[in-house]
Write an enzyme that holds these catalytic residues in place. Structure first.
Site, PDB file in Angstrom:
ATOM      1  N   TYR A  92      85.444  20.187  -4.291  1.00 52.99           N
ATOM      2  CA  TYR A  92      86.376  21.668  -4.363  1.00 52.99           C
ATOM      3  C   TYR A  92      87.525  21.192  -5.061  1.00 52.99           C
ATOM      4  O   TYR A  92      88.339  20.367  -4.711  1.00 52.99           O
ATOM      5  CB  TYR A  92      86.388  21.953  -3.182  1.00 52.99           C
ATOM      6  CG  TYR A  92      86.721  23.625  -3.096  1.00 52.99           C
ATOM      7  CD1 TYR A  92      86.386  24.539  -3.965  1.00 52.99           C
ATOM      8  CD2 TYR A  92      87.481  23.969  -1.918  1.00 52.99           C
ATOM      9  CE1 TYR A  92      86.807  25.709  -4.058  1.00 52.99           C
ATOM     10  CE2 TYR A  92      87.751  25.257  -1.897  1.00 52.99           C
ATOM     11  CZ  TYR A  92      87.263  26.294  -2.884  1.00 52.99           C
ATOM     12  OH  TYR A  92      87.758  27.715  -2.630  1.00 52.99           O
ATOM     13  N   SER A 183      80.185  16.538  -1.442  1.00 55.26           N
ATOM     14  CA  SER A 183      81.113  17.601  -0.740  1.00 55.26           C
ATOM     15  C   SER A 183      80.929  19.087  -1.677  1.00 55.26           C
ATOM     16  O   SER A 183      79.674  19.585  -1.750  1.00 55.26           O
ATOM     17  CB  SER A 183      82.719  17.426  -0.873  1.00 55.26           C
ATOM     18  OG  SER A 183      83.553  18.440  -0.066  1.00 55.26           O
ATOM     19  N   GLN A 184      81.717  19.762  -2.333  1.00 57.68           N
ATOM     20  CA  GLN A 184      81.335  20.974  -3.333  1.00 57.68           C
ATOM     21  C   GLN A 184      80.058  20.390  -3.946  1.00 57.68           C
ATOM     22  O   GLN A 184      79.149  21.109  -4.263  1.00 57.68           O
ATOM     23  CB  GLN A 184      82.552  21.555  -3.956  1.00 57.68           C
ATOM     24  CG  GLN A 184      82.142  22.504  -4.972  1.00 57.68           C
ATOM     25  CD  GLN A 184      83.217  23.048  -5.626  1.00 57.68           C
ATOM     26  OE1 GLN A 184      83.672  24.098  -5.684  1.00 57.68           O
ATOM     27  NE2 GLN A 184      83.591  22.155  -6.709  1.00 57.68           N
ATOM     28  N   ASP A 273      82.283  13.366  10.268  1.00 59.39           N
ATOM     29  CA  ASP A 273      83.035  14.450   8.988  1.00 59.39           C
ATOM     30  C   ASP A 273      83.680  15.447   9.985  1.00 59.39           C
ATOM     31  O   ASP A 273      83.000  16.370  10.579  1.00 59.39           O
ATOM     32  CB  ASP A 273      81.838  14.857   8.294  1.00 59.39           C
ATOM     33  CG  ASP A 273      82.327  15.413   7.022  1.00 59.39           C
ATOM     34  OD1 ASP A 273      83.561  16.026   7.106  1.00 59.39           O
ATOM     35  OD2 ASP A 273      81.730  15.369   5.963  1.00 59.39           O
TER      36      ASP A 273
END
Length: 319
Positions: A92, A183-184, A273
């Site tokens: 992101y 992630s993203q 996480d």
């Protein structure tokens, strides 16, 4: 073992908390139809990089709503006949990164396409009122508008459109294309394979953009999810629209797209996480009905998972 979320045996059964919009499938069928109606106007610009075994290009195409999307494109110089390809997605607000960290796939004889998400840290446009970058706040872009205006709708479509462009390249075997990212990038890997079901193998790592209500209830609307808290504070401070808002976010919740995946999945998860909580990742993983496997790192959070990049390359060699 220390926990930031549910025990593993519960994670493997967890089905998510965020509401699924009643018209979710019609929403994405309509979005895909819009994407397919776009003339991508693909342009290749040779990069200023001279390599003995690969050619490097800047690839531009037009996505939905007229945005010009940029990707790095590396193809091997040698090899007879169509070869495999992989599509890569970044985290992101980031960008596609340096050419150098992508050359391993070209050395294998694979083409690689690495996309800049519209309006984030790379060269892709966000056409929502301005040209160029808007950088952040992309989860909440469109929440006070029609669901078709959600920015991540457009970004998800960009991933599928790029994969389709990759499959149309004469040097690429369209039956041997994979996708990966963290992630993203992990979320976009899942979205890409859901919206372009010809993706044969996908390796998402700690995927973002999943089970928003669970993130909220865990009091983890911070870091990558901080804009959820900002949105409520500014636009719904008493949470009178909470159900409406989380339902609208359901259109861009990857756990519901995961049901569409047909390719084989290898997913990496760190059980510590605190950025993308494990339960939100399992909400997506548990809905995948295609062949799938997990690589679990009990002591790791939202960080580099040692050895997973090597596992991904080995996994993609099965294309």
């Amino acid at each position: 073992m220390p926990l930031v979320d549910k025990p593993l045996e519960e994670l493997l059964r967890y089905e998510g908390r965020n509401p699924r919009p009643d018209d979710f499938d019609a929403y994405w069928d309509r979005a895909i139809a819009e994407m397919r109606a776009v003339d991508p106007q693909v342009e290749l610009v040779k990069a200023d990089l001279d390599l003995p075994f690969a050619e490097c290009y800047h690839l531009y195409f037009t996505g939905v709503r007229g945005a010009r999307i940029h990707a790095k494109y590396i193809k091997p110089k040698q090899g007879a006949g169509p070869h495999p390809a992989v599509v890569q997605f970044h985290g992101y607000t980031g960008h596609s990164g340096d050419w150098a960290d992508k050359l391993g796939y070209a050395a294998l004889g694979y083409s690689l396409f690495s996309m800049d998400c519209r309006g984030q840290g790379g060269l892709s446009e966000d056409t929502g009122g301005v040209r160029g970058t808007t950088h952040h706040g992309h989860i909440i872009r469109g929440l006070n508008d029609h669901p078709d205006q959600l920015l991540f709708r457009h970004i998800f479509l960009d991933t599928a459109q790029l994969a389709g462009i990759a499959m149309s390249m004469p040097e690429v075997d369209p039956e041997r294309v994979g996708a990966f990212g963290g992630s993203q990038g992990g979320a976009l890997t899942i979205a890409c394979a859901a919206l372009e079901p010809r993706i044969k193998r996908l390796a998402p790592v700690f995927p973002f953009l999943s089970d928003y209500r669970r993130v909220w209830e865990m009091d983890l609307a911070e870091n990558a999810y901080a804009e959820l808290r900002t949105f409520f504070r500014h636009f719904d401070p008493q949470h009178r629209r909470e159900d409406e808002i989380f339902t609208k976010l359901g259109y861009i919740d990857i756990q519901f797209l995961a049901e569409r995946i047909q390719g084989e999945v290898m997913m990496g998860v760190g059980l510590m996480d605190k950025v993308c909580p494990p339960s939100t990742q399992f909400a997506a993983y548990n809905k995948i009905t295609a062949p799938k496997s997990l690589e679990i790192y009990p002591d790791f959070g939202h960080e580099n998972l040692p050895g997973f990049s090597d596992k991904t390359m080995k996994f993609m060699q099965g294309l």
